[in-house]
Design an enzyme around this catalytic site. Structure first.
Site, mmCIF file in Angstrom:
data_model
loop_
_atom_site.group_PDB
_atom_site.id
_atom_site.type_symbol
_atom_site.label_atom_id
_atom_site.label_comp_id
_atom_site.label_asym_id
_atom_site.label_seq_id
_atom_site.Cartn_x
_atom_site.Cartn_y
_atom_site.Cartn_z
ATOM 1 C CG MET A 48 -1.939 -1.111 1.213
ATOM 2 S SD MET A 48 -2.916 -1.100 -0.301
ATOM 3 C CE MET A 48 -3.159 -2.847 -0.505
ATOM 4 C CB CYS A 49 4.427 1.782 -0.038
ATOM 5 S SG CYS A 49 5.567 3.066 0.395
ATOM 6 C CG HIS A 50 0.696 6.491 -2.303
ATOM 7 N ND1 HIS A 50 0.295 6.333 -1.006
ATOM 8 C CD2 HIS A 50 -0.425 6.693 -3.035
ATOM 9 C CE1 HIS A 50 -1.016 6.441 -0.943
ATOM 10 N NE2 HIS A 50 -1.482 6.663 -2.153
ATOM 11 C CG MET A 107 6.279 3.331 4.752
ATOM 12 S SD MET A 107 6.512 2.583 6.396
ATOM 13 C CE MET A 107 6.924 0.920 5.975
ATOM 14 C CD GLU A 108 9.035 5.653 0.214
ATOM 15 O OE1 GLU A 108 8.145 5.394 -0.609
ATOM 16 O OE2 GLU A 108 8.781 6.139 1.337
ATOM 17 C CG ASP A 160 24.627 -11.884 1.419
ATOM 18 O OD1 ASP A 160 24.459 -13.111 1.584
ATOM 19 O OD2 ASP A 160 25.092 -11.393 0.380
#
Length: 156
Positions: free
Chosen positions: A73-75, A109-110, A124
């Site tokens: 739901m992230c634009h 969110m980014e 990693d």
């Protein structure tokens, strides 16, 4: 304030079409605990997979740009700047990601996605140095991933 709507079992993206474009900044950070010998190898650029910090930086930037593909739901938004800072300490690395945009919705969110992927990339890159005799990672830990700053509507 608009939220994601759930009606009849359907999830819908928030409608931000009426919001004005404003400058937005978000800063997120996180920490990865590592063995001191792993930190030494990173500093000496003596890690088999290559330059850990450079790889984490590139991976983080790519993650920021792909955030709407990963979080449903992230634009998708116009990213104008992404910056990573790596603070290498004796027993770990703090990663900080600053994301800037001019748009209708925030960039936290980014920034969180960028920090998370940068931390995972570090893990990693050094996992062969972190494993114990059983192939586990008893000392390796990603922690305290959080938004430390969010600015809306002003230049910084």
């Amino acid at each position: 304030m608009a939220f994601t709507h759930i009606e009849d079992g359907k999830v819908r993206m928030v409608d931000v079409s009426e919001k004005e474009d404003v400058d937005r900044i978000a800063v997120a950070e996180g920490y990865i605990r590592l063995r001191s010998s792993t930190i030494e190898a990173i500093l000496k650029k003596d890690v088999a997979k290559g330059n850990v910090i450079a790889a984490a930086n590139i991976a983080g930037v790519l993650a920021v740009k792909k955030t709407p593909e990963l979080i449903p739901m992230c634009h998708p938004i116009p990213i104008t700047s992404v910056k990573f800072d790596f603070d290498i300490e004796s027993v770990g690395i703090k990663v900080r990601c600053t994301v800037r945009s001019r748009g209708k919705t925030g960039v936290e969110m980014e920034a969180l996605t960028g920090v998370s992927v940068a931390l995972l990339t570090i893990w990693d890159m050094v996992k062969s140095l972190e494993k114990d005799e059983h192939g586990n990672y008893p000392r390796t830990l990603i922690e305290v991933v959080r938004v430390v700053e969010k600015v809306k509507g002003c230049r910084k």
